[in-house]
Scaffold this motif. Structure first.
Motif, PDB file in Angstrom:
ATOM      1  N   VAL A 307       1.089  -1.065   0.075  1.00  0.00           N
ATOM      2  CA  VAL A 307       0.257   0.104   0.100  1.00  0.00           C
ATOM      3  C   VAL A 307       0.946   1.075  -0.196  1.00  0.00           C
ATOM      4  O   VAL A 307       1.868   1.086   0.947  1.00  0.00           O
ATOM      5  CB  VAL A 307      -1.003  -0.632   1.092  1.00  0.00           C
ATOM      6  CG1 VAL A 307      -1.642   1.282   0.891  1.00  0.00           C
ATOM      7  CG2 VAL A 307      -1.832  -1.021   1.504  1.00  0.00           C
ATOM      8  N   LEU A 308       0.582   2.042  -0.286  1.00  0.00           N
ATOM      9  CA  LEU A 308       1.480   3.787  -0.802  1.00  0.00           C
ATOM     10  C   LEU A 308       0.429   4.716  -1.557  1.00  0.00           C
ATOM     11  O   LEU A 308      -1.048   4.404  -1.834  1.00  0.00           O
ATOM     12  CB  LEU A 308       2.105   3.067  -2.374  1.00  0.00           C
ATOM     13  CG  LEU A 308       3.398   2.244  -2.538  1.00  0.00           C
ATOM     14  CD1 LEU A 308       4.395   2.653  -3.699  1.00  0.00           C
ATOM     15  CD2 LEU A 308       4.248   2.266  -0.853  1.00  0.00           C
ATOM     16  N   ASP A 309       0.953   5.645  -0.437  1.00  0.00           N
ATOM     17  CA  ASP A 309      -0.177   6.928  -0.704  1.00  0.00           C
ATOM     18  C   ASP A 309       0.139   7.142  -2.510  1.00  0.00           C
ATOM     19  O   ASP A 309       1.100   7.027  -2.649  1.00  0.00           O
ATOM     20  CB  ASP A 309       0.798   8.283  -0.266  1.00  0.00           C
ATOM     21  CG  ASP A 309       0.110   8.313   1.666  1.00  0.00           C
ATOM     22  OD1 ASP A 309      -0.666   7.511   2.120  1.00  0.00           O
ATOM     23  OD2 ASP A 309       1.024   8.486   2.057  1.00  0.00           O
ATOM     24  N   ALA A 310      -1.241   7.659  -2.704  1.00  0.00           N
ATOM     25  CA  ALA A 310      -1.383   7.642  -4.324  1.00  0.00           C
ATOM     26  C   ALA A 310      -0.443   9.010  -4.480  1.00  0.00           C
ATOM     27  O   ALA A 310       0.077   8.739  -5.628  1.00  0.00           O
ATOM     28  CB  ALA A 310      -3.133   8.351  -4.491  1.00  0.00           C
ATOM     29  N   MET A 311      -0.151  10.264  -3.726  1.00  0.00           N
ATOM     30  CA  MET A 311       0.360  10.747  -4.110  1.00  0.00           C
ATOM     31  C   MET A 311       2.468  10.111  -4.561  1.00  0.00           C
ATOM     32  O   MET A 311       3.299  11.062  -4.615  1.00  0.00           O
ATOM     33  CB  MET A 311       1.319  12.606  -3.037  1.00  0.00           C
ATOM     34  CG  MET A 311       0.090  13.381  -3.344  1.00  0.00           C
ATOM     35  SD  MET A 311      -0.273  13.721  -4.634  1.00  0.00           S
ATOM     36  CE  MET A 311       0.655  14.407  -5.450  1.00  0.00           C
ATOM     37  N   ALA A 312       2.588   9.493  -3.481  1.00  0.00           N
ATOM     38  CA  ALA A 312       3.899   8.706  -3.916  1.00  0.00           C
ATOM     39  C   ALA A 312       4.441   8.273  -5.306  1.00  0.00           C
ATOM     40  O   ALA A 312       5.059   7.641  -5.892  1.00  0.00           O
ATOM     41  CB  ALA A 312       4.214   7.562  -2.913  1.00  0.00           C
ATOM     42  N   LEU A 313       2.800   8.228  -6.128  1.00  0.00           N
ATOM     43  CA  LEU A 313       3.245   7.683  -7.609  1.00  0.00           C
ATOM     44  C   LEU A 313       1.901   8.640  -8.402  1.00  0.00           C
ATOM     45  O   LEU A 313       2.477   8.301  -9.287  1.00  0.00           O
ATOM     46  CB  LEU A 313       1.144   6.487  -7.473  1.00  0.00           C
ATOM     47  CG  LEU A 313       1.628   4.982  -6.484  1.00  0.00           C
ATOM     48  CD1 LEU A 313      -0.425   4.406  -6.806  1.00  0.00           C
ATOM     49  CD2 LEU A 313       2.561   4.236  -7.102  1.00  0.00           C
ATOM     50  N   GLN A 314       2.748   9.846  -7.719  1.00  0.00           N
ATOM     51  CA  GLN A 314       2.604  10.998  -8.944  1.00  0.00           C
ATOM     52  C   GLN A 314       4.217  11.264  -8.495  1.00  0.00           C
ATOM     53  O   GLN A 314       4.863  11.541  -7.663  1.00  0.00           O
ATOM     54  CB  GLN A 314       1.989  12.404  -8.133  1.00  0.00           C
ATOM     55  CG  GLN A 314       0.598  11.315  -7.926  1.00  0.00           C
ATOM     56  CD  GLN A 314      -0.200  11.112  -9.265  1.00  0.00           C
ATOM     57  OE1 GLN A 314      -0.145  12.080 -10.231  1.00  0.00           O
ATOM     58  NE2 GLN A 314      -0.793  10.283  -9.506  1.00  0.00           N
ATOM     59  N   ALA A 315       4.371  12.587  -9.669  1.00  0.00           N
ATOM     60  CA  ALA A 315       5.849  13.036  -9.994  1.00  0.00           C
ATOM     61  C   ALA A 315       5.765  14.187  -8.836  1.00  0.00           C
ATOM     62  O   ALA A 315       5.213  15.796  -9.216  1.00  0.00           O
ATOM     63  CB  ALA A 315       6.594  13.608 -11.412  1.00  0.00           C
ATOM     64  N   ARG A 318       6.563  12.968  -2.922  1.00  0.00           N
ATOM     65  CA  ARG A 318       6.132  12.138  -1.816  1.00  0.00           C
ATOM     66  C   ARG A 318       6.769  10.744  -2.700  1.00  0.00           C
ATOM     67  O   ARG A 318       6.933   9.532  -2.578  1.00  0.00           O
ATOM     68  CB  ARG A 318       4.877  12.053  -1.775  1.00  0.00           C
ATOM     69  CG  ARG A 318       4.102  12.925  -0.536  1.00  0.00           C
ATOM     70  CD  ARG A 318       3.420  12.652  -0.409  1.00  0.00           C
ATOM     71  NE  ARG A 318       2.221  13.367   0.498  1.00  0.00           N
ATOM     72  CZ  ARG A 318       0.992  13.034   1.271  1.00  0.00           C
ATOM     73  NH1 ARG A 318       0.944  11.847   1.387  1.00  0.00           N
ATOM     74  NH2 ARG A 318       0.534  13.695   1.781  1.00  0.00           N
ATOM     75  N   MET A 319       6.778  11.178  -4.061  1.00  0.00           N
ATOM     76  CA  MET A 319       7.539   9.910  -5.222  1.00  0.00           C
ATOM     77  C   MET A 319       8.566   9.078  -4.281  1.00  0.00           C
ATOM     78  O   MET A 319       8.574   7.650  -4.095  1.00  0.00           O
ATOM     79  CB  MET A 319       7.827  10.026  -5.839  1.00  0.00           C
ATOM     80  CG  MET A 319       8.055   8.521  -7.207  1.00  0.00           C
ATOM     81  SD  MET A 319       8.893   9.700  -8.750  1.00  0.00           S
ATOM     82  CE  MET A 319      10.448   8.497  -8.114  1.00  0.00           C
ATOM     83  N   PHE A 320       9.715   9.798  -3.728  1.00  0.00           N
ATOM     84  CA  PHE A 320      10.932   9.364  -3.164  1.00  0.00           C
ATOM     85  C   PHE A 320      10.730   8.661  -1.915  1.00  0.00           C
ATOM     86  O   PHE A 320      11.275   7.484  -1.505  1.00  0.00           O
ATOM     87  CB  PHE A 320      11.957   9.743  -2.897  1.00  0.00           C
ATOM     88  CG  PHE A 320      12.263  11.038  -4.392  1.00  0.00           C
ATOM     89  CD1 PHE A 320      13.406  10.891  -5.110  1.00  0.00           C
ATOM     90  CD2 PHE A 320      11.270  12.065  -4.620  1.00  0.00           C
ATOM     91  CE1 PHE A 320      13.754  11.160  -5.864  1.00  0.00           C
ATOM     92  CE2 PHE A 320      11.781  12.983  -5.899  1.00  0.00           C
ATOM     93  CZ  PHE A 320      13.370  12.341  -6.459  1.00  0.00           C
ATOM     94  N   GLU A 321       9.991   9.236  -1.176  1.00  0.00           N
ATOM     95  CA  GLU A 321       9.474   8.351  -0.217  1.00  0.00           C
ATOM     96  C   GLU A 321       8.772   7.093  -0.307  1.00  0.00           C
ATOM     97  O   GLU A 321       8.990   6.106   0.358  1.00  0.00           O
ATOM     98  CB  GLU A 321       8.448   9.175   0.922  1.00  0.00           C
ATOM     99  CG  GLU A 321       9.061  10.262   1.697  1.00  0.00           C
ATOM    100  CD  GLU A 321       8.300  10.604   2.391  1.00  0.00           C
ATOM    101  OE1 GLU A 321       7.244  10.759   3.306  1.00  0.00           O
ATOM    102  OE2 GLU A 321       8.908  11.954   3.305  1.00  0.00           O
ATOM    103  N   GLY A 322       7.978   7.345  -1.605  1.00  0.00           N
ATOM    104  CA  GLY A 322       7.259   6.567  -1.920  1.00  0.00           C
ATOM    105  C   GLY A 322       8.181   5.021  -2.580  1.00  0.00           C
ATOM    106  O   GLY A 322       7.905   3.508  -1.895  1.00  0.00           O
ATOM    107  N   LEU A 323       9.468   5.219  -3.149  1.00  0.00           N
ATOM    108  CA  LEU A 323      10.127   4.204  -3.079  1.00  0.00           C
ATOM    109  C   LEU A 323      11.140   3.701  -2.085  1.00  0.00           C
ATOM    110  O   LEU A 323      10.993   2.480  -2.295  1.00  0.00           O
ATOM    111  CB  LEU A 323      11.474   4.960  -3.912  1.00  0.00           C
ATOM    112  CG  LEU A 323      11.389   5.072  -6.110  1.00  0.00           C
ATOM    113  CD1 LEU A 323      12.051   5.837  -6.640  1.00  0.00           C
ATOM    114  CD2 LEU A 323      10.784   3.922  -6.422  1.00  0.00           C
ATOM    115  N   GLU A 324      10.811   4.639  -0.768  1.00  0.00           N
ATOM    116  CA  GLU A 324      11.549   3.885  -0.180  1.00  0.00           C
ATOM    117  C   GLU A 324      11.155   3.076   0.544  1.00  0.00           C
ATOM    118  O   GLU A 324      11.535   1.441   0.986  1.00  0.00           O
ATOM    119  CB  GLU A 324      12.241   4.600   0.933  1.00  0.00           C
ATOM    120  CG  GLU A 324      13.116   5.802   0.327  1.00  0.00           C
ATOM    121  CD  GLU A 324      14.050   6.613   1.528  1.00  0.00           C
ATOM    122  OE1 GLU A 324      13.723   5.788   2.744  1.00  0.00           O
ATOM    123  OE2 GLU A 324      14.118   7.516   1.776  1.00  0.00           O
TER     124      GLU A 324
END
Length: 337
Positions: A307-315, A318-324
Protein backbone atom coordinates in the motif's frame (compact mmCIF):
# COMPACT_ATOMS: atom_id res chain seq x y z
CA UNK A 1 17.73 -3.85 -14.50
CA UNK A 2 18.32 -0.09 -14.14
CA UNK A 3 20.07 -0.13 -10.80
CA UNK A 4 23.63 0.86 -11.83
CA UNK A 5 22.37 3.60 -14.17
CA UNK A 6 20.09 5.06 -11.49
CA UNK A 7 22.86 5.07 -8.88
CA UNK A 8 25.19 6.80 -11.33
CA UNK A 9 22.52 9.34 -12.21
CA UNK A 10 21.78 10.11 -8.56
CA UNK A 11 25.48 10.41 -7.74
CA UNK A 12 26.18 12.66 -10.71
CA UNK A 13 23.26 14.96 -9.98
CA UNK A 14 24.26 15.08 -6.33
CA UNK A 15 27.77 16.25 -7.27
CA UNK A 16 26.35 18.97 -9.49
CA UNK A 17 24.11 20.27 -6.71
CA UNK A 18 26.96 21.42 -4.48
CA UNK A 19 27.84 24.39 -6.75
CA UNK A 20 26.99 27.83 -5.40
CA UNK A 21 23.58 29.03 -6.55
CA UNK A 22 23.41 32.37 -8.35
CA UNK A 23 20.53 34.70 -7.44
CA UNK A 24 17.72 35.09 -9.94
CA UNK A 25 18.15 37.95 -12.38
CA UNK A 26 14.76 39.49 -13.11
CA UNK A 27 13.04 39.68 -15.48
CA UNK A 28 13.26 35.88 -15.59
CA UNK A 29 12.03 34.16 -18.75
CA UNK A 30 11.38 30.41 -18.75
CA UNK A 31 10.30 28.01 -21.48
CA UNK A 32 7.71 25.79 -19.85
CA UNK A 33 5.70 23.10 -21.64
CA UNK A 34 5.66 24.99 -24.92
CA UNK A 35 4.89 28.36 -23.33
CA UNK A 36 7.13 31.36 -22.61
CA UNK A 37 6.60 32.74 -19.11
CA UNK A 38 8.25 35.94 -17.86
CA UNK A 39 8.52 37.02 -14.23
CA UNK A 40 9.36 40.64 -13.42
CA UNK A 41 9.88 39.71 -9.77
CA UNK A 42 9.34 36.84 -7.36
CA UNK A 43 5.58 36.17 -7.10
CA UNK A 44 4.07 37.40 -3.85
CA UNK A 45 0.87 35.37 -4.28
CA UNK A 46 0.56 31.88 -5.76
CA UNK A 47 -2.18 29.27 -6.21
CA UNK A 48 -1.52 25.58 -6.78
CA UNK A 49 -3.71 23.17 -8.72
CA UNK A 50 -2.34 19.81 -7.73
CA UNK A 51 -0.87 18.48 -4.51
CA UNK A 52 2.53 17.77 -6.09
CA UNK A 53 3.16 21.47 -6.70
CA UNK A 54 1.76 22.40 -3.29
CA UNK A 55 4.11 20.13 -1.37
CA UNK A 56 7.01 21.05 -3.67
CA UNK A 57 6.56 24.68 -2.66
CA UNK A 58 6.23 23.65 0.99
CA UNK A 59 9.49 21.67 0.69
CA UNK A 60 11.12 24.86 -0.63
CA UNK A 61 9.80 26.80 2.38
CA UNK A 62 7.43 28.89 0.26
CA UNK A 63 4.17 28.24 2.06
CA UNK A 64 3.89 31.93 2.93
CA UNK A 65 3.51 32.68 -0.79
CA UNK A 66 0.52 30.35 -1.23
CA UNK A 67 -2.96 31.86 -1.04
CA UNK A 68 -4.90 28.86 -2.34
CA UNK A 69 -4.50 25.14 -3.04
CA UNK A 70 -6.58 22.46 -4.75
CA UNK A 71 -6.65 18.94 -6.18
CA UNK A 72 -5.57 16.80 -3.21
CA UNK A 73 -5.23 12.99 -3.10
CA UNK A 74 -3.81 12.62 0.42
CA UNK A 75 -3.72 14.70 3.57
CA UNK A 76 -0.77 17.06 3.81
CA UNK A 77 2.41 15.53 5.22
CA UNK A 78 3.02 16.23 8.93
CA UNK A 79 6.14 18.29 8.25
CA UNK A 80 4.13 20.69 6.09
CA UNK A 81 1.12 21.12 8.37
CA UNK A 82 2.36 24.41 9.82
CA UNK A 83 2.84 25.93 6.36
CA UNK A 84 -0.50 24.54 5.18
CA UNK A 85 -2.47 25.96 8.13
CA UNK A 86 -4.47 28.98 7.14
CA UNK A 87 -4.10 28.50 3.37
CA UNK A 88 -7.52 28.30 1.74
CA UNK A 89 -8.30 25.04 -0.02
CA UNK A 90 -10.23 26.17 -3.07
CA UNK A 91 -11.40 22.63 -3.87
CA UNK A 92 -10.54 19.05 -2.95
CA UNK A 93 -10.50 18.27 -6.66
CA UNK A 94 -10.25 20.74 -9.56
CA UNK A 95 -11.25 24.33 -8.65
CA UNK A 96 -13.28 26.76 -10.73
CA UNK A 97 -11.46 29.34 -12.83
CA UNK A 98 -13.24 32.07 -10.89
CA UNK A 99 -12.03 30.77 -7.52
CA UNK A 100 -8.43 30.71 -8.75
CA UNK A 101 -8.34 34.21 -10.22
CA UNK A 102 -10.33 35.46 -7.21
CA UNK A 103 -7.21 34.91 -5.09
CA UNK A 104 -5.35 37.41 -7.34
CA UNK A 105 -2.34 35.14 -7.89
CA UNK A 106 0.80 36.17 -9.74
CA UNK A 107 1.56 32.51 -10.37
CA UNK A 108 -0.58 29.38 -10.80
CA UNK A 109 1.47 26.18 -10.43
CA UNK A 110 -0.21 23.21 -12.10
CA UNK A 111 0.49 19.50 -11.68
CA UNK A 112 -1.57 18.08 -14.57
CA UNK A 113 -2.10 19.49 -18.06
CA UNK A 114 -5.67 18.22 -18.31
CA UNK A 115 -6.51 20.80 -15.61
CA UNK A 116 -4.80 23.80 -17.23
CA UNK A 117 -3.89 23.20 -20.85
CA UNK A 118 -5.30 23.12 -24.40
CA UNK A 119 -8.50 21.49 -23.13
CA UNK A 120 -8.08 22.34 -19.45
CA UNK A 121 -11.11 21.67 -17.27
CA UNK A 122 -10.23 24.76 -15.22
CA UNK A 123 -8.87 26.98 -17.99
CA UNK A 124 -6.36 27.26 -20.80
CA UNK A 125 -3.01 28.91 -20.27
CA UNK A 126 -4.14 31.64 -22.67
CA UNK A 127 -7.01 32.55 -20.35
CA UNK A 128 -4.52 33.14 -17.54
CA UNK A 129 -2.17 35.00 -19.91
CA UNK A 130 -4.96 37.42 -20.81
CA UNK A 131 -5.16 38.33 -17.11
CA UNK A 132 -1.36 38.60 -16.87
CA UNK A 133 -1.23 35.62 -14.51
CA UNK A 134 1.80 33.40 -15.08
CA UNK A 135 1.34 29.63 -15.14
CA UNK A 136 3.88 26.90 -14.46
CA UNK A 137 3.07 23.33 -15.55
CA UNK A 138 5.05 20.42 -14.15
CA UNK A 139 7.30 19.20 -17.00
CA UNK A 140 6.69 15.62 -15.83
CA UNK A 141 3.16 15.82 -17.23
CA UNK A 142 3.77 17.59 -20.51
CA UNK A 143 7.18 16.53 -21.82
CA UNK A 144 7.04 13.55 -24.21
CA UNK A 145 3.36 13.11 -23.44
CA UNK A 146 0.14 13.58 -25.38
CA UNK A 147 -2.55 14.65 -22.94
CA UNK A 148 -5.23 14.63 -25.62
CA UNK A 149 -5.08 10.83 -26.01
CA UNK A 150 -6.47 8.63 -23.24
CA UNK A 151 -8.26 9.68 -20.08
CA UNK A 152 -5.04 10.78 -18.36
CA UNK A 153 -2.82 11.18 -21.38
CA UNK A 154 -0.43 8.87 -23.20
CA UNK A 155 3.34 8.71 -22.75
CA UNK A 156 5.37 9.13 -25.93
CA UNK A 157 8.57 8.35 -24.02
CA UNK A 158 9.22 7.04 -20.49
CA UNK A 159 8.92 9.39 -17.53
CA UNK A 160 12.25 10.97 -16.57
CA UNK A 161 13.18 11.51 -12.92
CA UNK A 162 15.05 14.64 -14.05
CA UNK A 163 11.67 16.30 -14.63
CA UNK A 164 11.04 16.42 -10.87
CA UNK A 165 14.45 17.96 -10.18
CA UNK A 166 13.75 20.40 -13.03
CA UNK A 167 10.45 21.52 -11.46
CA UNK A 168 12.12 22.11 -8.12
CA UNK A 169 14.96 24.05 -9.73
CA UNK A 170 12.68 26.19 -11.87
CA UNK A 171 10.21 26.98 -9.09
CA UNK A 172 13.17 27.98 -6.95
CA UNK A 173 14.41 30.26 -9.74
CA UNK A 174 11.00 31.88 -10.00
CA UNK A 175 10.99 32.64 -6.26
CA UNK A 176 14.77 33.25 -5.99
CA UNK A 177 15.46 30.46 -3.47
CA UNK A 178 17.93 28.42 -5.51
CA UNK A 179 20.02 27.20 -2.58
CA UNK A 180 16.91 25.58 -1.09
CA UNK A 181 16.37 23.75 -4.39
CA UNK A 182 19.94 22.48 -4.42
CA UNK A 183 19.57 21.14 -0.88
CA UNK A 184 16.19 19.56 -1.62
CA UNK A 185 17.36 17.92 -4.84
CA UNK A 186 20.43 16.54 -3.08
CA UNK A 187 18.21 15.04 -0.36
CA UNK A 188 15.90 13.46 -2.94
CA UNK A 189 18.81 12.04 -4.91
CA UNK A 190 20.24 10.52 -1.72
CA UNK A 191 16.83 8.99 -0.97
CA UNK A 192 16.70 7.47 -4.45
CA UNK A 193 20.16 5.94 -4.03
CA UNK A 194 19.15 4.54 -0.62
CA UNK A 195 16.09 2.84 -2.13
CA UNK A 196 18.16 1.25 -4.88
CA UNK A 197 20.71 0.04 -2.32
CA UNK A 198 17.93 -1.55 -0.22
CA UNK A 199 17.13 -4.09 -2.95
CA UNK A 200 20.61 -4.33 -4.45
CA UNK A 201 21.12 -7.86 -3.16
CA UNK A 202 17.53 -9.02 -3.68
CA UNK A 203 16.95 -11.25 -6.69
CA UNK A 204 14.03 -9.53 -8.40
CA UNK A 205 14.90 -10.24 -12.03
CA UNK A 206 11.92 -12.54 -12.58
CA UNK A 207 9.40 -10.50 -10.58
CA UNK A 208 6.55 -8.36 -11.83
CA UNK A 209 3.91 -6.05 -10.41
CA UNK A 210 0.64 -4.29 -11.09
CA UNK A 211 -0.13 -0.82 -9.71
CA UNK A 212 -3.86 -0.24 -9.03
CA UNK A 213 -4.69 3.43 -8.60
CA UNK A 214 -8.49 3.42 -8.36
CA UNK A 215 -11.71 2.37 -10.14
CA UNK A 216 -14.83 4.32 -11.03
CA UNK A 217 -16.69 1.31 -9.64
CA UNK A 218 -15.41 -1.88 -8.07
CA UNK A 219 -17.30 -4.00 -10.58
CA UNK A 220 -15.57 -2.55 -13.66
CA UNK A 221 -12.01 -2.54 -15.00
CA UNK A 222 -9.53 -0.79 -12.69
CA UNK A 223 -7.28 2.16 -13.51
CA UNK A 224 -3.74 0.81 -13.43
CA UNK A 225 -0.27 2.22 -14.15
CA UNK A 226 0.90 2.20 -17.75
CA UNK A 227 4.37 1.04 -18.68
CA UNK A 228 6.01 4.43 -19.31
CA UNK A 229 4.66 6.44 -16.38
CA UNK A 230 5.84 7.31 -12.86
CA UNK A 231 4.94 4.01 -11.12
CA UNK A 232 6.59 2.11 -13.98
CA UNK A 233 9.77 4.12 -13.37
CA UNK A 234 9.59 3.23 -9.68
CA UNK A 235 9.21 -0.48 -10.39
CA UNK A 236 11.94 -0.55 -13.03
CA UNK A 237 14.31 1.40 -10.81
CA UNK A 238 14.02 -1.38 -8.21
CA UNK A 239 14.26 -4.15 -10.81
CA UNK A 240 10.58 -5.15 -11.06
CA UNK A 241 8.65 -5.43 -14.34
CA UNK A 242 5.28 -3.78 -14.81
CA UNK A 243 2.81 -6.30 -16.31
CA UNK A 244 0.87 -3.51 -18.07
CA UNK A 245 2.12 -2.67 -21.56
CA UNK A 246 -0.15 0.23 -22.48
CA UNK A 247 1.42 3.66 -23.14
CA UNK A 248 -1.52 5.38 -21.47
CA UNK A 249 -0.75 6.98 -18.12
CA UNK A 250 -3.56 5.16 -16.27
CA UNK A 251 -5.31 2.73 -18.64
CA UNK A 252 -8.21 0.56 -17.55
CA UNK A 253 -7.41 -3.17 -17.77
CA UNK A 254 -9.71 -6.11 -17.03
CA UNK A 255 -9.06 -8.31 -14.00
CA UNK A 256 -9.10 -11.44 -16.16
CA UNK A 257 -6.18 -10.03 -18.17
CA UNK A 258 -4.37 -9.05 -14.99
CA UNK A 259 -4.96 -12.47 -13.42
CA UNK A 260 -3.56 -14.13 -16.52
CA UNK A 261 -0.39 -12.02 -16.19
CA UNK A 262 -0.29 -13.09 -12.51
CA UNK A 263 2.01 -10.35 -11.14
CA UNK A 264 4.33 -11.22 -8.27
CA UNK A 265 3.28 -8.09 -6.37
CA UNK A 266 0.25 -5.82 -6.25
CA UNK A 267 0.75 -2.15 -5.37
CA UNK A 268 -2.42 -0.30 -4.42
CA UNK A 269 -2.95 3.40 -3.85
CA UNK A 270 -4.21 4.80 -0.57
CA UNK A 271 -6.15 8.05 -0.81
CA UNK A 272 -7.89 10.43 1.54
CA UNK A 273 -10.08 11.76 -1.28
CA UNK A 274 -13.32 9.89 -2.02
CA UNK A 275 -14.17 10.55 -5.66
CA UNK A 276 -14.51 6.82 -6.45
CA UNK A 277 -15.35 3.85 -4.17
CA UNK A 278 -11.95 2.29 -4.82
CA UNK A 279 -10.20 5.41 -3.53
CA UNK A 280 -10.58 3.61 -0.18
CA UNK A 281 -7.69 1.14 -0.10
CA UNK A 282 -9.57 -1.08 2.36
CA UNK A 283 -12.25 -1.60 -0.28
CA UNK A 284 -9.50 -2.53 -2.73
CA UNK A 285 -8.21 -5.14 -0.29
CA UNK A 286 -11.71 -6.53 0.33
CA UNK A 287 -12.28 -6.82 -3.41
CA UNK A 288 -8.97 -8.54 -4.09
CA UNK A 289 -9.58 -11.12 -1.37
CA UNK A 290 -13.19 -11.87 -2.26
CA UNK A 291 -13.51 -11.61 -6.04
CA UNK A 292 -13.39 -15.10 -7.64
CA UNK A 293 -10.83 -13.93 -10.24
CA UNK A 294 -8.49 -11.87 -8.08
CA UNK A 295 -8.44 -14.03 -4.95
CA UNK A 296 -6.62 -16.80 -6.82
CA UNK A 297 -3.78 -14.57 -7.97
CA UNK A 298 -0.43 -15.46 -6.37
CA UNK A 299 0.08 -11.93 -5.03
CA UNK A 300 -3.25 -12.12 -3.18
CA UNK A 301 -2.83 -15.70 -1.93
CA UNK A 302 0.63 -14.91 -0.54
CA UNK A 303 -0.35 -11.40 0.65
CA UNK A 304 2.24 -9.69 -1.52
CA UNK A 305 0.22 -6.47 -1.52
CA UNK A 306 1.96 -3.13 -0.94
CA UNK A 307 0.00 0.00 0.00
CA UNK A 308 1.41 3.39 -1.06
CA UNK A 309 -0.04 6.88 -0.79
CA UNK A 310 -1.49 8.00 -4.11
CA UNK A 311 0.85 11.01 -4.10
CA UNK A 312 3.80 8.64 -3.88
CA UNK A 313 2.75 7.42 -7.34
CA UNK A 314 2.86 10.92 -8.80
CA UNK A 315 5.78 13.09 -9.93
CA UNK A 316 6.20 14.64 -6.51
CA UNK A 317 8.54 14.90 -3.54
CA UNK A 318 6.49 12.07 -2.02
CA UNK A 319 7.56 9.74 -4.81
CA UNK A 320 10.94 9.34 -3.14
CA UNK A 321 9.36 8.30 0.16
CA UNK A 322 7.18 5.94 -1.86
CA UNK A 323 10.27 4.41 -3.43
CA UNK A 324 11.78 3.83 0.01
CA UNK A 325 8.56 2.21 1.23
CA UNK A 326 8.34 0.08 -1.91
CA UNK A 327 11.99 -0.99 -1.68
CA UNK A 328 11.66 -1.95 1.98
CA UNK A 329 8.52 -3.96 1.26
CA UNK A 330 10.04 -5.75 -1.73
CA UNK A 331 13.11 -6.62 0.31
CA UNK A 332 10.98 -8.14 3.07
CA UNK A 333 9.14 -10.75 0.97
CA UNK A 334 10.15 -14.37 0.83
CA UNK A 335 9.80 -15.08 -2.89
CA UNK A 336 10.27 -18.83 -2.38
CA UNK A 337 6.54 -19.07 -1.61
Amino acid sequence: MLLPRVVALATGLGLCSVAQAAPTQYPLTLQNCGSTQTFAHAPARAVTIGQAGTEMLFALGLGDKLVGTSLWFNDVLPQYQAQNAGIERLADNEPSFESVIGKRPELVAVELEWVVGPQGVVATREQFDELKIATYLMPSDCESKDNLVGADGTRLAPFRIDSIYQSITQLAQIFDVQERAQQLNAQLQASLAKSVATVQNKDLKDTSALVWFSSASLDIDPYVAGHKGIPDFMLNTLGVRNVVESDEEWPSVGWETIAKANPTFLVIARMDRRRFPADDYQKKLEFLRSDPVTRNMDAVKHNRIIVLDAMALQASVRMFEGLETLATALNSYDLAQ
